[in-house]
Motif scaffolding. Structure first.
Motif, PDB file in Angstrom:
ATOM      1  N   LEU A   5       0.805  -1.205   0.000  1.00 53.15           N
ATOM      2  CA  LEU A   5       0.000   0.000   0.000  1.00 53.15           C
ATOM      3  C   LEU A   5       0.847   1.269   0.000  1.00 53.15           C
ATOM      4  O   LEU A   5       0.344   2.356  -0.247  1.00 53.15           O
ATOM      5  N   PHE A   6       2.133   1.131   0.298  1.00 52.54           N
ATOM      6  CA  PHE A   6       3.008   2.297   0.390  1.00 52.54           C
ATOM      7  C   PHE A   6       3.722   2.501  -0.940  1.00 52.54           C
ATOM      8  O   PHE A   6       4.363   1.589  -1.463  1.00 52.54           O
ATOM      9  N   MET A   7       3.621   3.689  -1.501  1.00 54.87           N
ATOM     10  CA  MET A   7       4.236   3.986  -2.794  1.00 54.87           C
ATOM     11  C   MET A   7       5.757   3.974  -2.707  1.00 54.87           C
ATOM     12  O   MET A   7       6.328   4.297  -1.668  1.00 54.87           O
ATOM     13  N   THR A   8       6.388   3.645  -3.796  1.00 48.81           N
ATOM     14  CA  THR A   8       7.836   3.802  -3.906  1.00 48.81           C
ATOM     15  C   THR A   8       8.143   5.282  -4.150  1.00 48.81           C
ATOM     16  O   THR A   8       7.244   6.077  -4.447  1.00 48.81           O
ATOM     17  N   ARG A   9       9.425   5.655  -4.046  1.00 48.39           N
ATOM     18  CA  ARG A   9       9.804   7.038  -4.309  1.00 48.39           C
ATOM     19  C   ARG A   9       9.431   7.440  -5.726  1.00 48.39           C
ATOM     20  O   ARG A   9       8.928   8.544  -5.954  1.00 48.39           O
ATOM     21  N   ALA A  10       9.668   6.546  -6.679  1.00 45.80           N
ATOM     22  CA  ALA A  10       9.345   6.854  -8.069  1.00 45.80           C
ATOM     23  C   ALA A  10       7.849   7.081  -8.240  1.00 45.80           C
ATOM     24  O   ALA A  10       7.427   7.987  -8.977  1.00 45.80           O
ATOM     25  N   GLU A  11       7.049   6.288  -7.549  1.00 48.42           N
ATOM     26  CA  GLU A  11       5.599   6.443  -7.652  1.00 48.42           C
ATOM     27  C   GLU A  11       5.126   7.741  -7.005  1.00 48.42           C
ATOM     28  O   GLU A  11       4.214   8.406  -7.508  1.00 48.42           O
ATOM     29  N   ALA A  14       6.001  10.467  -9.388  1.00 53.38           N
ATOM     30  CA  ALA A  14       5.090  10.418 -10.531  1.00 53.38           C
ATOM     31  C   ALA A  14       3.735  11.007 -10.160  1.00 53.38           C
ATOM     32  O   ALA A  14       3.121  11.734 -10.960  1.00 53.38           O
ATOM     33  N   ARG A  15       3.258  10.707  -8.949  1.00 57.26           N
ATOM     34  CA  ARG A  15       1.982  11.269  -8.497  1.00 57.26           C
ATOM     35  C   ARG A  15       2.084  12.789  -8.385  1.00 57.26           C
ATOM     36  O   ARG A  15       1.170  13.516  -8.782  1.00 57.26           O
ATOM     37  N   ALA A  16       3.207  13.269  -7.851  1.00 52.97           N
ATOM     38  CA  ALA A  16       3.398  14.714  -7.722  1.00 52.97           C
ATOM     39  C   ALA A  16       3.407  15.379  -9.098  1.00 52.97           C
ATOM     40  O   ALA A  16       2.762  16.425  -9.300  1.00 52.97           O
ATOM     41  N   VAL A 227       6.532  15.596  -1.171  1.00 56.18           N
ATOM     42  CA  VAL A 227       6.498  15.392   0.280  1.00 56.18           C
ATOM     43  C   VAL A 227       5.052  15.322   0.774  1.00 56.18           C
ATOM     44  O   VAL A 227       4.736  14.570   1.700  1.00 56.18           O
ATOM     45  N   ALA A 228       4.163  16.079   0.148  1.00 59.11           N
ATOM     46  CA  ALA A 228       2.744  16.004   0.509  1.00 59.11           C
ATOM     47  C   ALA A 228       2.181  14.618   0.210  1.00 59.11           C
ATOM     48  O   ALA A 228       1.372  14.078   0.987  1.00 59.11           O
ATOM     49  N   VAL A 229       2.608  14.031  -0.901  1.00 64.06           N
ATOM     50  CA  VAL A 229       2.197  12.658  -1.217  1.00 64.06           C
ATOM     51  C   VAL A 229       2.736  11.705  -0.156  1.00 64.06           C
ATOM     52  O   VAL A 229       2.027  10.795   0.298  1.00 64.06           O
TER      53      VAL A 229
END
Length: 259
Positions: A5-11, A14-16, A227-229
């Protein structure tokens, strides 16, 4: 605990980027940063001019006058830096919290003036000021001990401003010490993740330095949105693992900040 459930740094990045790609979002966040960037450039320029003017006459001063002049110059530079740091804190944090709003709702209506002065209201101003002072003091004390404790405190308290923002949005007036404690609890086990996330932005920090802060207009929205993500990920994980705790509560439905 489901790590999937925890995103990787790349994800997260990408979301940001996806959130910032919505019409007008990156531009308005950048425009909101224009004033604080100009303020910091102006303060640094004034300090440089003062040092330049005084250094031209240092050789003609007696030892006593030399020491007094340098002390006064350093004190004035420190006052200007502290003032600039406090003012830009409000502007940069306003952008940071607006980035959180964008992460949650990328289609929300944004106004540059509202982003810039987001924290200049009774709802946030004094609470944010007190938290800024306390966090700065704690980190400064920690940094005095070979920097490592200062880094740990910085990472452990990084979510405190988000938690304060969310708390005030839902009408929760809990104290800043409680919210700082909540940040410390939420960050348990995630400090290294956040540190590595920040380290991954080093090329962007270098770009900002090389451009004398001008690149902050592009770099800061990207970093703050990422960082908000990260905050949303940690908050959701903590809420899932501690369903009876209100430490990770988000904004109450229907009471989100409309700025």
């Amino acid at each position: 605990m489901n790590d999937s459930l925890f995103m990787t740094r790349a994800e997260m990045k990408a979301r940001a980027k996806e959130r910032l790609s919505h019409p007008g979002v990156r531009l308005k966040l950048a425009l909101a940063l224009l004033l604080p960037v100009v303020i910091m450039l102006a303060i640094n320029l004034l300090i440089g001019i003062e040092f330049g003017q005084v250094s031209a006459h240092l050789a003609t001063l007696s030892n006593a006058d030399f020491v007094t002049t340098v002390q006064n110059l350093s004190a004035n530079a420190e006052k200007k830096s502290l003032f600039g740091g406090l003012v830009t804190f409000y502007f940069f944090t306003g952008v940071s919290l607006t980035a959180l709003d964008v992460v949650r709702n990328p289609d929300r209506r944004l106004r540059v003036f509202d982003i810039m002065f987001k924290l200049f209201s009774g709802t946030y101003f004094f609470s944010m000021l007190l938290m800024y002072i306390l966090v700065t003091l704690i980190v400064s004390v920690g940094t005095a001990f070979f920097y490592v404790p200062g880094i740990i405190f910085t990472l452990g308290l990084r979510l405190a401003y988000y938690l304060l923002y969310d708390a005030r949005q839902r009408g929760d007036h809990r104290g800043v010490f409680t919210l700082m404690g909540d940040s410390w609890r939420l960050m348990h086990g995630y400090k290294a993740d956040l540190l590595v996330l920040y380290i991954s932005f080093i090329p962007w920090y270098l770009l900002s330095i090389v451009t004398l802060g001008i690149a902050d207009l592009y770099v800061t929205p990207y970093i703050q949105t990422t960082v908000a993500v990260f905050y949303e990920q940690v908050r959701a994980r903590y809420a899932m693992d501690h369903p009876d705790s209100d430490a990770a509560d988000g904004p109450r439905a229907g009471r989100g900040d409309q700025n």
